[in-house]
Design a protein around this motif. Structure first.
Motif, mmCIF file in Angstrom:
data_model
loop_
_atom_site.group_PDB
_atom_site.id
_atom_site.type_symbol
_atom_site.label_atom_id
_atom_site.label_comp_id
_atom_site.label_asym_id
_atom_site.label_seq_id
_atom_site.Cartn_x
_atom_site.Cartn_y
_atom_site.Cartn_z
ATOM 1 N N THR A 174 -1.307 9.029 -3.364
ATOM 2 C CA THR A 174 -1.549 8.145 -2.468
ATOM 3 C C THR A 174 -1.766 6.256 -3.932
ATOM 4 O OG1 THR A 174 -1.929 9.318 -0.603
ATOM 5 C CG2 THR A 174 -3.356 7.244 -0.621
ATOM 6 N N VAL A 176 -4.726 3.865 -4.044
ATOM 7 C CA VAL A 176 -5.378 2.696 -2.982
ATOM 8 C C VAL A 176 -5.672 1.763 -3.755
ATOM 9 C CG1 VAL A 176 -7.847 2.791 -2.045
ATOM 10 C CG2 VAL A 176 -6.593 4.970 -1.794
ATOM 11 N N ASP A 178 -8.516 -1.448 -4.131
ATOM 12 C CA ASP A 178 -9.998 -2.168 -4.161
ATOM 13 C C ASP A 178 -9.958 -3.022 -5.084
ATOM 14 O OD1 ASP A 178 -12.266 -1.929 -3.988
ATOM 15 O OD2 ASP A 178 -13.329 -0.548 -5.127
ATOM 16 N N LEU A 197 -0.009 -4.397 -1.989
ATOM 17 C CA LEU A 197 -1.130 -4.215 -0.642
ATOM 18 C C LEU A 197 -2.097 -5.504 -1.035
ATOM 19 C CD1 LEU A 197 -1.962 -0.353 -2.277
ATOM 20 C CD2 LEU A 197 -0.311 -1.258 -0.180
ATOM 21 N N ASP A 199 -6.564 -6.162 0.091
ATOM 22 C CA ASP A 199 -7.537 -5.261 0.673
ATOM 23 C C ASP A 199 -9.059 -6.411 1.287
ATOM 24 O OD1 ASP A 199 -9.569 -3.667 0.684
ATOM 25 O OD2 ASP A 199 -10.189 -3.997 -1.558
ATOM 26 N N ASN A 207 -4.080 -1.969 2.567
ATOM 27 C CA ASN A 207 -4.893 -1.786 0.837
ATOM 28 C C ASN A 207 -4.546 0.207 0.646
ATOM 29 O OD1 ASN A 207 -6.453 -0.075 2.738
ATOM 30 N ND2 ASN A 207 -8.120 -0.690 1.072
ATOM 31 N N SER A 208 -3.175 0.375 1.056
ATOM 32 C CA SER A 208 -3.341 1.870 0.872
ATOM 33 C C SER A 208 -2.031 2.138 1.309
ATOM 34 C CB SER A 208 -4.051 3.433 0.862
ATOM 35 O OG SER A 208 -4.493 3.473 2.238
ATOM 36 N N ARG A 210 1.303 5.911 1.274
ATOM 37 C CA ARG A 210 1.360 7.467 0.471
ATOM 38 C C ARG A 210 2.694 8.008 0.316
ATOM 39 N NH1 ARG A 210 1.717 13.149 3.428
ATOM 40 N NH2 ARG A 210 1.793 11.742 5.165
ATOM 41 N N VAL A 260 -4.639 11.151 -6.124
ATOM 42 C CA VAL A 260 -4.848 9.407 -5.052
ATOM 43 C C VAL A 260 -5.434 8.765 -6.007
ATOM 44 C CG1 VAL A 260 -6.522 8.311 -3.647
ATOM 45 C CG2 VAL A 260 -5.761 10.204 -3.141
ATOM 46 N N THR A 262 -6.669 4.934 -7.933
ATOM 47 C CA THR A 262 -7.354 4.209 -6.981
ATOM 48 C C THR A 262 -7.489 2.669 -8.185
ATOM 49 O OG1 THR A 262 -8.381 5.495 -5.642
ATOM 50 C CG2 THR A 262 -9.535 3.180 -6.561
ATOM 51 N N THR A 264 -9.586 -0.253 -8.823
ATOM 52 C CA THR A 264 -10.073 -1.245 -8.708
ATOM 53 C C THR A 264 -9.783 -2.842 -9.018
ATOM 54 O OG1 THR A 264 -11.495 0.044 -8.672
ATOM 55 C CG2 THR A 264 -12.383 -1.555 -8.773
#
Length: 612
Positions: A174, A176, A178, A197, A199, A207-208, A210, A260, A262, A264
């Motif tokens: 996944t 993500v 941010d 993506l 946000d 914003n995510s 899978r 997952v 992420t 940022t």
């Protein structure tokens, strides 16, 4: 009182109670070879009022009305679905043609407040989306619940959409994002193409994503670079290699593994903001500033949405959705990154002074354009200590368009009372607990604390940085604007010299003489005043602040103010055309970041002058 406000009788900013082209980098292509991609669309688009908030067509406050919440279910196979709502009897809905049970229920006559709506689990299904079209909703999809705050008269519909559960047969990654921004970012997973993506509040992109049904093996997850942005953090528990400099993570999957990653993101420049003091409404404070700005010799500073209604009288109302939307458009066209709204008590009745002062924030938050300019709030220390007021700020912080700096939510505290260390620590803990991260807390001084004394207080009380509502104001009877700008720059250096981070305040002016001539009911702002800046002087001061912040790695600057027209500080356009000033602001805020943009156009009221 602070040295630069010694002549000020009372803080003026809180009345007493009694289409520019898109600046985003073009999105990358969406490759539909991705298998098993699930986009979770969770949004909140509040209702838009047809007229001024809290007023009838004649402009007088209307009494509060009961709120209503409609719950709608979409479920496969007509399954019975049980719901609970705070303070209400439980009920069961289904989604079929059988008339025994409806697919929706409306709860009417509700008092203003907060309600939690929860759905029970459905055998063989999973809740894929939960969308509320009004109010202030905090959605927890895994818990199948939303916490909804409604105001008097709100009519909100929350739709729970369930889908058949399809268990994954292989490993999953996944991804993500941010970023808290409408910028599109491309992320790729080796062998599975590119995922786009963003946000923000717009449901076009999630914003995510899978990536499912992956065979055991090694996969590289990579974020493509975007000009103007940097990767502030990359977390990928379970990855064998995380290379933040290269924006990649190498993941080795076994059968059934779930990882997952992420990303940022943060802008690679200081963000520019402006203080919002929203007294432009039909309440007591709004009528006071209309009286203050009534004389014809002050009409050159009337806000762009004003009307000259007669000799010595004006109407300055922006408490409607059209004006709120246009304010966002103008700020975006000028290159402004965020608004900083002063917050007042959130539990006041329609027509009260505090409710009127909060309309600007309310209308901003329910605007379809809100992603174009982000926001934060300024909360005074006394309100920060109140659990209900702090909870309201924490709800705001969950908005995708809240402004983040270096991956942290930006929030200003202070103003009328110092923030206590324990309250700042509680804000941090509660923000971390709800998943919005460790706030970047800035002490905004006003009144008794000068920025320099505030620096000492901030360092001792766990506060990240210092700013001030105004800076550089000294004894003055019409001194040049250059003296005001020099005083502000001197304050930046003095506070920085104490070893504390600074969010520099840009002074767009200081001339409260309208309040001297016709004092508002909360008191004046002193008799010190400066000449108005020329367009080039204001542009230079803005540019200096951004350069100063960049050289000291400060993540943001804040301008006094977006709309303090009667006190002498504003960036927003005026009713009388001021193209040169607007062009100068735009040039300073967009230098080196975006192309030159078309000027903001507002109606020229010069033909009406001389009647006041």
């Amino acid at each position: 009182m602070a040295p630069d406000r010694a002549d000020r009788a009372d803080p003026p900013h809180r009345p007493h109670r009694a289409a520019r082209p898109d600046r985003r980098t073009p999105r990358g292509a969406w490759h539909r070879t991705l298998v098993g991609l699930v986009l979770a669309a969770i949004g909140c688009t509040p209702l838009v009022a047809a007229g001024p908030v809290g007023a009838d067509p004649a402009g007088s406050p209307t009494p509060p009305r009961g709120a209503s919440i409609t719950v709608v279910v979409v479920a496969p196979g007509g399954a019975d679905v049980a719901f609970t709502v705070t303070g209400q009897p439980g009920f069961v809905l289904d989604d079929d043609t059988d008339p025994v049970r409806p697919d929706r229920v409306t709860l009417g006559g509700l008092a203003a407040g907060t309600y939690t709506i929860a759905q029970a689990a459905v055998d063989g299904a999973t809740l894929g989306a939960l969308v509320c079209d009004g109010g202030d909703a905090r959605t927890d999809l895994p818990a199948r619940a939303t916490t909804l705050t409604v105001a008097p008269g709100d009519q909100v519909t929350c739709t729970f959409t369930n889908a058949p559960f399809v268990p994954p047969t292989g490993a999953t990654i996944t991804v993500v994002l941010d970023a808290h921004d409408r910028q599109d970012f491309d992320v790729s997973v080796s062998g599975r193409g590119v995922i786009t993506l963003d946000d923000d509040n717009d449901p076009q992109w999630a914003n995510s994503a899978r990536v499912a049904d992956l065979a055991p093996g090694s996969y590289v997850v990579m974020q493509s670079p975007v000009p103007g942005w940097r990767l502030a953090a990359l977390t990928c528990p379970g990855a064998s290699v995380v290379d933040q400099a290269g924006a990649t993570a190498t993941v080795t999957l076994g059968a059934g593994d779930q990882v997952v990653c992420t990303f940022t993101m943060a802008p690679d420049r200081p963000l520019s903001g402006a203080i919002r003091w929203d007294a432009w409404h039909d309440g007591p404070a709004g009528r006071a500033v209309e009286h203050t700005l009534g004389p014809a010799h002050w009409h050159d500073r009337l806000p762009w949405f004003s009307e000259i209604t007669g000799p010595g009288t004006v109407r300055t109302r922006a408490d409607n959705q059209a004006a709120a939307d246009r304010e966002i458009e103008i700020a975006d066209e000028l290159g402004l990154d965020y608004f900083a709204f002063i917050v007042y008590d959130t539990d006041r009745q329609v027509g009260s002074e505090d409710e009127g002062m909060m309309r600007g924030l309310k209308l901003y938050r329910q605007s379809a354009l809100r992603d174009r300019v982000k926001y934060t709030v300024i909360i005074d220390g006394q309100r920060l200590a109140m659990p209900a007021e702090r909870a309201a700020v924490l709800r705001y912080m969950q908005d995708p368009n809240w402004v983040y700096v270096d991956g942290r939510p930006l929030v200003y505290v202070g103003l009328y009372s110092r923030p206590v260390a324990a309250d700042v620590a509680t804000l941090r803990a509660e923000s971390l607990a709800q998943g919005t991260g460790d706030p970047y807390v800035v002490y905004m001084t006003l009144g008794a604390d000068s920025p320099t004394t505030g620096a000492t207080y901030a360092a001792a009380n766990g506060i990240d940085a210092v700013s001030s509502y105004i800076m550089g104001v000294a004894t003055s009877d019409g001194r040049p604007y250059a003296d005001l700008a020099t005083g502000a720059r001197r304050t930046w250096d003095q506070v920085s010299g104490r070893g504390v981070a600074v969010v520099p305040t840009v002074m767009s002016g200081w001339d409260p003489r309208p309040r001297v001539e016709r004092p508002p009911h909360w008191g004046g702002s002193g008799r010190n005043w400066y000449q108005a800046p020329t367009p080039s002087e204001l542009a230079t001061h803005l540019g200096e602040a951004l350069d100063w912040a960049r050289s000291r790695r400060s993540p943001a600057v804040v301008a006094y103010a977006w709309n303090e027209f009667d006190e002498g500080g504003w960036l927003a356009p005026t009713l009388r055309a001021d193209d040169a000033r607007q062009d100068g602001i735009r040039a300073a805020l967009t230098a080196g970041t975006v192309p030159t943009l078309p000027r903001v156009s507002v109606d020229d009221a010069s033909a009406l002058e001389g009647t006041g």
